[in-house]
Design an enzyme around this catalytic site. Structure first.
Site, short mmCIF file in Angstrom:
data_model
loop_
_atom_site.label_atom_id
_atom_site.label_comp_id
_atom_site.label_asym_id
_atom_site.label_seq_id
_atom_site.Cartn_x
_atom_site.Cartn_y
_atom_site.Cartn_z
N SER A 264 36.12 35.14 36.99
CA SER A 264 37.25 35.55 37.82
C SER A 264 37.24 36.97 37.28
O SER A 264 36.82 37.97 37.33
CB SER A 264 38.35 34.60 37.83
OG SER A 264 39.02 34.97 38.65
N ASP B 47 39.38 40.44 42.80
CA ASP B 47 39.02 40.39 41.26
C ASP B 47 37.51 40.06 41.40
O ASP B 47 36.80 40.37 42.29
CB ASP B 47 39.70 39.18 40.89
CG ASP B 47 39.42 37.83 41.48
OD1 ASP B 47 38.94 37.67 42.93
OD2 ASP B 47 39.76 36.58 41.06
N ASP C 236 35.40 37.45 41.29
CA ASP C 236 34.61 36.62 42.20
C ASP C 236 35.34 36.46 43.54
O ASP C 236 34.95 35.74 44.36
CB ASP C 236 34.46 35.24 41.48
CG ASP C 236 35.98 34.50 41.46
OD1 ASP C 236 36.88 35.38 41.30
OD2 ASP C 236 36.08 33.35 41.28
#
Length: 445
Positions: free
Chosen positions: A99, A237, A239
């Site tokens: 992430s 971000d 992902d």
């Protein structure tokens, strides 16, 4: 071994906490669980970090040893994998991503055949199997899974996104792709909707994902909006399951402010089911105040998008999210989706016929302060069993009444108790929070 699964899968520094050996076991044991439901295969995607290929190879080997085909989607966002699993009824899905964390970290997120993150019970069962190094039957002969190319599926997800954008032609939107999973997809999708796109951080090299860019560094997209005269800015971000936006003045539009805008748009159209949005205990009180003014309310779940989703599923609430920009539209997908959220936001702004900055001002933030109390790790969950701490919290809540609140959250990984206080006066809440944190430290050290 501490608990493997956090609120967002298994995560750690690649080749330290998260090794190929662990990734293989996660694939093998979860594969056995997935295969009980159906054997159509597992969709696997990844972000751009250096360790992605290594961990994907190990994870895929585990899935194939369990007898499941692996469909490799390549570099793709987390919500794209969840969407494609759900729409095509695959056995499940996996995303290799950490992430918003730096490149040296990586993670593995698992989705069931409906596109939802695994339940706590399923995660606990996988974790027990790993800790016990449980023997399972490895498939042989023609039962072994194979690796398949899956990039042809990606266009289905892009088409879904493009159809969400009803009338965005003529908009100018600045994008910070964070050198992450949507470095190619996000600009392409918005351009196909007729948007003029200015994008930055679209040259990943395995090391620069989230490196002073993306949704945890929204100042970049704010500056880009101001420099280029864009109508909106979106910052993703690693992902792309969350987004922080910027209005035409460069002011941040965080998740709370997005929920206010979405609520206003949905109320106007009579589509806000139960007149309710779902937030978390960290959602700013300003959202409560604004929603009450339009005949709506916010329900507050525990921190984490999986807990927001659980609350949404209970009564079919259509929208929910976190300050950090994880926004879920349950009628469209099962997880936070940064690109889709940006499209929904642009749609809502067009529907309401106002400038983004005007809608950004619908709710006013109450001042917040967050202070960490250093405590004995074994005692961090026992703060309400301590009479002095309990009495102090109750005293603060009584004094604030409806003008403030106290949120206490033990850290999941560190010997900390997080003290968040919200109120009308920054100086006052800072003093109160500091005093409460000191009491917690003294009583739980």
């Amino acid at each position: 071994m501490s608990r493997l699964f956090g609120t967002d899968g298994v995560r750690g520094v690649a080749n330290e906490e998260l090794t190929p050996q662990l990734a293989y076991k996660l694939g093998l044991y979860s594969g056995k669980i997935f295969k009980k439901k159906n054997d159509k295969g597992i969709l696997v995607g990844q972000d751009t970090r250096l360790s992605g290929e290594m961990l994907k190879s190990a994870l895929a080997s585990g899935f194939m040893a369990a007898g499941l085909d692996v469909i490799d989607l390549g570099v793709i966002s987390t919500p794209a994998v969840a969407y494609l699993v759900k729409e095509n009824k695959y056995s499940g899905g996996a995303v290799i991503s950490a992430s918003h964390n730096p490149f040296e970290y990586n993670g593995i997120k698992l989705f069931d055949e409906l596109g939802f993150k695994l339940t706590d019970e399923e995660e606990d069962e996988i974790e027990r199997m790993i800790k016990e190094d449980r023997e399972v039957i490895l498939e042989t002969h023609d039962k072994i899974g194979i690796l398949k190319e899956g990039k042809n599926l990606v266009r289905d997800y892009e088409d879904y996104l493009i159809h969400l954008g009803r009338d965005l032609k003529g908009l100018k939107i600045a994008l910070d792709c964070g050198n992450g999973a949507v470095f190619e997809m996000a600009p392409r999708v918005f351009e196909e909707m007729g948007v003029e796109v200015i994008s930055i951080n679209t040259n990943p090299n395995g090391l620069n994902i989230n490196d002073n860019c993306g949704s945890t560094n929204p100042e970049l997209v704010s500056q880009l909006v101001k420099e280029t005269g864009a109508d909106l800015g979106f910052s993703f971000d690693g992902d792309a399951d969350r987004i922080i936006a910027a209005d035409e003045k460069g002011n941040f539009i965080d998740g709370d402010h997005m929920l206010a805008i979405f609520a206003k748009s949905l109320v106007k159209k009579g589509e806000l089911k139960n007149n309710t949005v779902v937030g978390t205990v960290m959602t700013n009180m300003g959202l409560d105040v604004y929603l009450e003014s339009i005949g709506a309310k916010v329900i507050k779940a525990a921190v984490g998008d999986r807990y927001v989703l659980e609350e949404m599923l209970k009564d079919g609430h259509v929208v929910g999210g976190e300050q950090s920009g994880h926004i879920i539209f349950l009628e469209h997908n099962t997880t936070g989706d940064g690109i889709a959220t940006g499209i929904h936001l642009a749609n809502a702004i067009r529907d309401l016929g106002k400038l983004p900055s005007e809608l950004n001002d619908l709710m006013k933030n109450y001042p917040q302060i967050l202070i960490n109390a250093q405590v004995e790790n074994s005692k961090k969950y026992k703060y309400m069993k301590n009479e002095k701490v309990k009495n102090e919290i109750e005293k603060i809540e009584h004094e604030f009444g409806k003008t403030g609140r106290v949120v206490i959250r033990p850290s999941g990984t560190e010997p900390l108790v997080r003290v968040m206080i919200e109120g009308e006066n920054q100086e006052e809440i800072t003093q109160v929070a500091t005093e409460l944190a000191n009491i917690i430290e003294e009583e739980l050290k």
